[in-house]
Design an enzyme around this catalytic site. Structure first.
Site, PDB file in Angstrom:
ATOM      1  N   GLN A 172       0.840  -1.212   0.000  1.00  0.00           N
ATOM      2  CA  GLN A 172       0.000   0.000   0.000  1.00  0.00           C
ATOM      3  C   GLN A 172       0.863   1.245   0.000  1.00  0.00           C
ATOM      4  O   GLN A 172       0.571   2.212  -0.713  1.00  0.00           O
ATOM      5  CB  GLN A 172      -0.935  -0.013   1.215  1.00  0.00           C
ATOM      6  N   ASP A 319      -2.091 -11.524   4.280  1.00  0.00           N
ATOM      7  CA  ASP A 319      -3.524 -11.513   4.612  1.00  0.00           C
ATOM      8  C   ASP A 319      -4.076 -12.898   4.929  1.00  0.00           C
ATOM      9  O   ASP A 319      -5.235 -13.027   5.331  1.00  0.00           O
ATOM     10  CB  ASP A 319      -4.320 -10.898   3.455  1.00  0.00           C
TER      11      ASP A 319
HETATM   12  O1  SPQ Z   1      -7.375  -2.701   2.398  1.00  0.00           O
HETATM   13  P1  SPQ Z   1      -7.013  -3.277   3.717  1.00  0.00           P
HETATM   14  O2  SPQ Z   1      -8.102  -3.004   4.712  1.00  0.00           O
HETATM   15  O3  SPQ Z   1      -5.676  -2.845   4.235  1.00  0.00           O
HETATM   16  O4  SPQ Z   1      -6.963  -4.881   3.496  1.00  0.00           O
HETATM   17  C1  SPQ Z   1      -6.033  -5.925   3.775  1.00  0.00           C
HETATM   18  C2  SPQ Z   1      -6.935  -7.225   3.903  1.00  0.00           C
HETATM   19  O5  SPQ Z   1      -6.686  -8.086   4.725  1.00  0.00           O
HETATM   20  O6  SPQ Z   1      -7.839  -7.328   3.092  1.00  0.00           O
HETATM   21  C3  SPQ Z   1      -5.185  -5.727   5.024  1.00  0.00           C
HETATM   22  F1  SPQ Z   1      -5.813  -5.582   6.117  1.00  0.00           F
HETATM   23  O7  SPQ Z   1      -5.168  -6.187   2.641  1.00  0.00           O
HETATM   24  C4  SPQ Z   1      -4.071  -5.360   2.237  1.00  0.00           C
HETATM   25  C5  SPQ Z   1      -2.754  -6.092   2.466  1.00  0.00           C
HETATM   26  O8  SPQ Z   1      -2.589  -6.471   3.799  1.00  0.00           O
HETATM   27  C6  SPQ Z   1      -4.234  -5.054   0.772  1.00  0.00           C
HETATM   28  C7  SPQ Z   1      -2.979  -4.566   0.116  1.00  0.00           C
HETATM   29  C8  SPQ Z   1      -3.045  -3.951  -1.239  1.00  0.00           C
HETATM   30  O9  SPQ Z   1      -4.047  -4.127  -1.957  1.00  0.00           O
HETATM   31  O10 SPQ Z   1      -2.049  -3.275  -1.617  1.00  0.00           O
HETATM   32  C9  SPQ Z   1      -1.726  -4.696   0.707  1.00  0.00           C
HETATM   33  C10 SPQ Z   1      -1.542  -5.260   2.058  1.00  0.00           C
HETATM   34  O11 SPQ Z   1      -1.383  -4.213   2.986  1.00  0.00           O
HETATM   35  P2  SPQ Z   1       0.064  -3.601   3.376  1.00  0.00           P
HETATM   36  O12 SPQ Z   1      -0.225  -2.699   4.541  1.00  0.00           O
HETATM   37  O13 SPQ Z   1       0.898  -4.786   3.741  1.00  0.00           O
HETATM   38  O14 SPQ Z   1       0.574  -2.862   2.215  1.00  0.00           O
END
Ligand code: SPQ
Length: 437
Positions: A172, A319
């Protein structure tokens, strides 16, 4: 309205063929990039979950004409990188960290002011990880004193590219900065401590925007280009398939095929970890769908053993750990996870909430600051609380396949954020699940 509860009767096996809904990460990005592109983007297989709908509504509120979703088909009339309009009020991202973090990168480059907000869980999640590097690029972006949303983003700033080393493995944050980089003068170069999902990089290329990859941890974009509308076929979400990969692995007699699952190597850590535990998972008919690798996954019951989870697989399965903890609870011996402190800042503290639930079901689960130690054993039945976290609710539902009596799971409304229709699909595959409103 009370929150729905899942009640799942013990035992059973998973059979047949199933296609879980579209990939959440790819669906978000398809709406974002389609909106910023010149020309029309047609999306099929779009995930009609609340998180992706929050992204879709936000772009509509900024003047993008979007038709659908209708059975997973969405048509976006792109407005170009500089064609968004100021929304009438704050943009509500609901429960979705992806929407808030990626959109903050896009909005930092606009001519207008905007406020991003979210629900009780999202407004607790850390946002400094995006606001600090964006400010370094020249963005005007404010958060609460605790570094959380609402985020107030000031328009009209000229951004400048930066060379940035991510302090944590986060797709993200990487994506947020690459998106801001589209609006920046010069090059924005991001280096991650370990590879994370690369859907943003792949999709930018799909929209004809040049991306430079240097090794497997550094990626760069140069501002001032343009995106061209395209067609996106969203594969089924491996994060949703994960519940069934675990379910069929732990339930004797199971034999299930999951169709058209996205198997991008930055997402398949769950398969690697389950195989190390002894799972029987076969990748059938591998193919490409719109720049993303896809396959059908056949999973059959197999006895699992506890393992020490290799550190390099952690970001590639981030996840899927709630489901993997259920696999560990059903395995012979001990499973040890370290290096996964990011799990504490997801929709819930996934280490603590899973440890509490597993303990309530009679499993020895000891949380550590950056992971957990789980000793496989017999799952009793009982009541667990998902704390509003979709992945935890679905993981405990699957656990009932090996429980001695029924499992009741509280606070399941947010299953709709990523997996609308979960209970029906799971029931059709063989899980004895009821949803009580
Ligand atoms: O969107 P959100 O709420 O952060 O969703 C999650 C999930 O479990 O569905 C995490 F809680 O997924 C993220 C993932 O953990 C989705 C994501 C992406 O689409 O880029 C990246 C991951 O998060 P991060 O913080 O590791 O970059």
């Amino acid at each position: 309205m009370t929150d729905p509860i899942f009640v799942v009767e013990p035992g059973g096996a998973l059979h047949g063929r199933a296609r879980v809904p579209g990939d959440k990460s790819i669906s978000h990005r398809a709406i974002m990039f389609g909106s910023l592109a010149e020309g029309v983007t047609t999306i099929t297989g779009f995930l009609e979950g609340e998180d992706c709908l929050a992204t879709l509504k936000a772009f509509r509120a900024m003047g993008v004409h979007i038709d659908g979703p209708e059975e997973g088909r969405v048509v976006v009339q792109g407005v170009g990188l500089h064609g968004l309009r100021a929304p009438d009020g704050p943009l509500d991202m609901g429960n979705s960290g992806t929407s808030m973090r990626l959109m903050s990168g896009i909005l930092a480059g606009q001519a207008f002011d905007v406020v991003l907000t979210g629900d009780a869980s999202l407004t607790l999640r850390p946002m400094r990880r995006v606001t600090e590097p964006l400010a370094r690029m020249g963005a005007r972006i404010g958060s609460t004193a605790r570094g959380t949303a609402p985020l107030r983003i000031g328009g009209g700033q000229q951004l400048t590219g930066i060379d940035y080393e991510l302090p944590m493995a986060s797709a993200q944050v990487k994506s947020c900065l690459l998106l801001a980089g589209l609006y920046a003068e010069g090059v924005t170069r991001i280096t991650e401590p370990a590879p994370t999902r690369d859907h943003t990089e792949r999709m930018l290329e799909g929209f004809s925007y040049p991306v430079t990859r240097e090794g497997d941890r550094t990626v760069a974009v140069t501002g001032g280009g343009r995106l061209t509308g395209t067609e996106i076929d969203v594969p089924a979400d491996i994060s949703s398939a994960a519940f069934f990969l675990v379910g069929a692995s732990i339930a004797p007699g199971s034999d299930l095929v999951l169709e058209h699952v996205g198997v991008n190597p930055t997402r398949t850590g769950v398969i690697d970890i389950l195989r190390l535990m002894g799972a029987d998972i076969k990748m059938l008919n591998p193919r490409l769908a719109g720049g993303e690798p896809v396959a059908d996954l056949r999973v059959r019951h197999a006895p699992l053993r506890g393992i020490r989870i290799p550190g390099n697989l952690v970001p590639l399965a981030i996840d899927e750990f709630p489901a993997l903890f259920v696999a560990a609870a059903c395995a012979e011996g001990e499973t040890v996870l370290t290096g996964a402190e990011e799990l504490r800042v997801k929709e819930s503290d996934r280490i603590q909430v899973m440890a509490d639930g597993l303990t309530a079901l009679g499993i020895a689960a000891a949380p550590t600051p950056d992971g957990i130690v789980i000793r496989g054993g017999a799952l009793s039945g009982g009541t667990v609380d998902s704390r509003g976290d979709h992945r935890i609710a679905m993981s405990f539902a699957i656990a009932a396949l090996r429980a001695k009596s029924s499992i009741r799971i509280r606070d399941c409304a947010n299953v709709r954020t990523s997996f609308p229709g979960f209970a029906t699909l799971a029931r059709n595959a063989g899980l004895a699940i009821r949803e009580l409103a």
